[in-house]
Scaffold this motif. Structure first.
Motif, PDB file in Angstrom:
ATOM      1  N   PRO A   1      -7.677   2.352  -1.118  1.00  0.00           N
ATOM      2  CA  PRO A   1      -8.194   1.760  -2.366  1.00  0.00           C
ATOM      3  C   PRO A   1      -9.682   1.424  -2.303  1.00  0.00           C
ATOM      4  CG  PRO A   1      -6.106   0.744  -1.729  1.00  0.00           C
ATOM      5  CD  PRO A   1      -6.526   1.605  -0.582  1.00  0.00           C
ATOM      6  N   ASP A   2     -10.210   1.168  -1.096  1.00  0.00           N
ATOM      7  CA  ASP A   2     -11.626   0.832  -0.969  1.00  0.00           C
ATOM      8  C   ASP A   2     -12.480   2.046  -0.618  1.00  0.00           C
ATOM      9  OD1 ASP A   2     -10.647   1.202   1.559  1.00  0.00           O
ATOM     10  OD2 ASP A   2     -11.512  -0.605   2.427  1.00  0.00           O
ATOM     11  N   PHE A   3     -11.872   3.229  -0.617  1.00  0.00           N
ATOM     12  CA  PHE A   3     -12.620   4.450  -0.294  1.00  0.00           C
ATOM     13  C   PHE A   3     -13.552   4.799  -1.443  1.00  0.00           C
ATOM     14  CE2 PHE A   3     -12.729   9.179  -0.641  1.00  0.00           C
ATOM     15  CZ  PHE A   3     -13.541   9.414   0.470  1.00  0.00           C
ATOM     16  N   VAL A   4     -14.833   5.021  -1.113  1.00  0.00           N
ATOM     17  CA  VAL A   4     -15.826   5.406  -2.114  1.00  0.00           C
ATOM     18  C   VAL A   4     -16.146   6.891  -1.909  1.00  0.00           C
ATOM     19  CG1 VAL A   4     -18.116   4.998  -3.059  1.00  0.00           C
ATOM     20  CG2 VAL A   4     -16.800   3.088  -2.105  1.00  0.00           C
TER      21      VAL A   4
ATOM     22  N   ALA B   1      -3.936  11.294  -4.714  1.00  0.00           N
ATOM     23  CA  ALA B   1      -4.947  10.254  -4.933  1.00  0.00           C
ATOM     24  C   ALA B   1      -4.501   8.907  -4.377  1.00  0.00           C
ATOM     25  CB  ALA B   1      -5.259  10.130  -6.421  1.00  0.00           C
ATOM     26  N   VAL B   2      -3.192   8.611  -4.438  1.00  0.00           N
ATOM     27  CA  VAL B   2      -2.730   7.308  -3.958  1.00  0.00           C
ATOM     28  C   VAL B   2      -2.782   7.228  -2.437  1.00  0.00           C
ATOM     29  CG1 VAL B   2      -1.212   7.078  -5.957  1.00  0.00           C
ATOM     30  CG2 VAL B   2      -0.262   7.923  -3.807  1.00  0.00           C
TER      31      VAL B   2
ATOM     32  N   GLN C   1     -10.651   9.088 -12.718  1.00  0.00           N
ATOM     33  CA  GLN C   1     -11.463   8.953 -11.511  1.00  0.00           C
ATOM     34  C   GLN C   1     -10.686   8.253 -10.408  1.00  0.00           C
ATOM     35  OE1 GLN C   1     -15.053   6.702 -12.047  1.00  0.00           O
ATOM     36  NE2 GLN C   1     -16.030   7.560 -10.219  1.00  0.00           N
ATOM     37  N   VAL C   2     -10.786   8.761  -9.188  1.00  0.00           N
ATOM     38  CA  VAL C   2     -10.152   8.136  -8.028  1.00  0.00           C
ATOM     39  C   VAL C   2     -10.963   6.909  -7.628  1.00  0.00           C
ATOM     40  CG1 VAL C   2      -9.545   8.425  -5.602  1.00  0.00           C
ATOM     41  CG2 VAL C   2      -9.152  10.299  -7.219  1.00  0.00           C
ATOM     42  N   ASN C   3     -10.298   5.755  -7.608  1.00  0.00           N
ATOM     43  CA  ASN C   3     -10.933   4.475  -7.251  1.00  0.00           C
ATOM     44  C   ASN C   3     -12.145   4.176  -8.135  1.00  0.00           C
ATOM     45  OD1 ASN C   3      -9.022   4.295  -5.243  1.00  0.00           O
ATOM     46  ND2 ASN C   3     -10.381   4.932  -3.607  1.00  0.00           N
ATOM     47  N   GLY C   4     -12.017   4.541  -9.395  1.00  0.00           N
ATOM     48  CA  GLY C   4     -13.105   4.292 -10.340  1.00  0.00           C
ATOM     49  C   GLY C   4     -12.571   4.180 -11.755  1.00  0.00           C
TER      50      GLY C   4
ATOM     51  N   ARG D   1       2.470   1.611  -9.979  1.00  0.00           N
ATOM     52  CA  ARG D   1       1.190   1.535 -10.682  1.00  0.00           C
ATOM     53  C   ARG D   1       1.321   1.915 -12.152  1.00  0.00           C
ATOM     54  NH1 ARG D   1      -3.700   5.020  -8.262  1.00  0.00           N
ATOM     55  NH2 ARG D   1      -2.469   6.684  -9.211  1.00  0.00           N
TER      56      ARG D   1
ATOM     57  N   SER E   1       0.834  -1.195   0.000  1.00  0.00           N
ATOM     58  CA  SER E   1       0.000   0.000   0.000  1.00  0.00           C
ATOM     59  C   SER E   1       0.873   1.250   0.000  1.00  0.00           C
ATOM     60  CB  SER E   1      -0.915   0.009   1.225  1.00  0.00           C
ATOM     61  OG  SER E   1      -0.142   0.043   2.414  1.00  0.00           O
TER      62      SER E   1
END
Length: 415
Positions: free
Chosen positions: A366-369, A361-362, A282-285, A165, A152
């Motif tokens: 990763p699971d943040f909505v 953004a990183v 998009q962040v986490n999308g 990434r 992470s």
């Protein structure tokens, strides 16, 4: 009772963290001469005295390496150091990324060595115990073996995670001792090319190529050394560079800067480059939009980078109207409360879009909505002058070192 105690310690920790961040921001403002009041001036006087001590340490350290009192490690492979004379803000990571990608396309097996600034490292008491008991150093943290991040961002660090990434086929290692990490990469991972991220001052591992980045918009800050200024070492030490990249260039000539650089290094070859926005992701999308999508939109923006002004100017130049903006200190770790407040303010201003940097953004889980659509601005390097394109620059810079056995010398330590 247990809940009350835990909540007390949590609130206390957050308060102390906020106070430290405020002091860190105040220090950064003094370094950048953003404040002009009595407190800032008094603090600046204290820091100026410490700068003299720091300069003495820097010069002594260089002398000890030159006299071989402090030993250097030669690994028998190509070593490229990418760094700067100042702390933060020269746009180093995109240059490292593009340089690594270009070398990889040439068939080199590349590893990037990073110290993982503000990542989770071995506790100091463990390091001390290891030294006292003569235990071997732990292996470097393997952030990527070329197939995406294995750790992470909080464990690996922001830049190593981002590089992992974005760079398929490139190995990313994090360690305080990058000489040991380099040896591990060569002996265990079959690497033939090492890139030292932020490596201009890392003299333990000599580089055949030293790429020095100079921010053309603010080359040397207030021209003072840490902790009163931004300089890690005197400006004259740029003579150790093999090539000098002028980053954040607008393409217009700057004869005064060029003359100053060549006064210290007459044969300096200057390569001008600019950081260009490429798209919004998009962040986490999964969504991705072209830059034109931002035009006319009323947005909120936040960042935790060394030079937030450049990021905000990019957004304004793309036609966005920033209605709410929040700046954090460089590499800031966002708390749940800060994130909640950030989105609360965004909604309170009636905005339905939040923009940040890729590096920030990183740092979001990763699971943040995100409760509001959130995107990061992707930047890439573009060569403006000094080479036809970046791949041509890599060929020209590295060709003398890509044949035969690579050995090191101490030419880069010359005064």
């Amino acid at each position: 009772m247990v809940y009350v105690r835990r909540n007390f310690f949590k609130r206390t920790g957050e308060f102390l963290s906020q106070r430290f961040d405020a002091f860190e921001q105040f220090t950064a403002d003094v370094l950048h001469d953003r404040r002009d009041n009595l407190a800032a001036r008094c603090y600046g006087v204290v820091l100026a005295g410490l700068s003299l001590v720091f300069e003495g340490i820097v010069r002594t350290r260089l002398l000890l390496f030159r006299k071989r009192v402090l030993q250097r490690n030669y690994l028998g492979c190509l070593v490229v150091a990418v760094g700067n004379l100042t702390v933060g803000g020269t746009g180093k990571t995109p240059v490292v990324e593009k340089f690594a990608r270009a070398l990889t396309t040439q068939g080199r097996k590349v590893a990037i060595l990073s110290r993982g600034y503000k990542s989770k490292h071995e506790p100091r008491w463990k390091r001390l115990w290891r030294v006292v008991t003569d235990q071997p150093e732990p292996p470097p943290k393997i952030v990527s073996l070329g197939n995406g991040p294995l750790l992470s961002a909080d464990i690996s660090g922001d830049e190593p995670y981002m590089l992992a990434r974005n760079l398929p086929g490139v190995i990313i290692l994090v360690a305080k001792n990058r000489a040991t990490a380099g040896r591990y990469a060569v002996e265990h991972l079959g690497v033939d090319t090492l890139i030292l991220d932020d490596g201009f001052q890392y003299l333990k591992l000599p580089a055949q190529i030293n790429l020095l980045l100079v921010d053309k918009s603010n080359p040397f800050g207030n021209r003072r050394l840490l902790p009163r200024g931004l300089l890690r070492e005197p400006i004259a030490h740029l003579r150790r560079a093999t090539y000098i990249f002028l980053t954040r260039s607008d393409g217009r000539p700057d004869p005064e800067l060029a003359a100053e650089i060549r006064s210290h290094k007459p044969d300096a070859e200057l390569i001008e480059c600019a950081h260009r926005p490429r798209y919004l992701r998009q962040v986490n999308g999964p969504d991705q939009h072209p830059l034109e999508w931002l035009k006319g939109k009323k947005i909120a923006a936040f960042s935790g980078i060394a030079v937030p002004e450049s990021f905000e100017k990019f957004l304004q130049d793309l036609g966005a109207e920033i209605r709410y903006c929040k700046r954090f200190t460089d590499h800031h770790r966002f708390t749940e409360r800060e994130i909640a407040k950030l989105y609360g303010k965004t909604k309170a201003h009636g905005l339905d879009l939040l923009i940040t940097t890729e590096k920030d953004a990183v740092r979001l889980a990763p699971d943040f909505v995100p409760p509001v659509p959130t995107f990061f601005l992707r930047l890439e390097i573009e060569i403006l002058s000094g080479a036809a394109d970046f791949d041509a620059a890599v060929n020209r810079l590295c060709q003398p070192f890509l044949t035969g056995k690579v050995v090191g010398d101490d030419a880069d330590l010359a005064e």
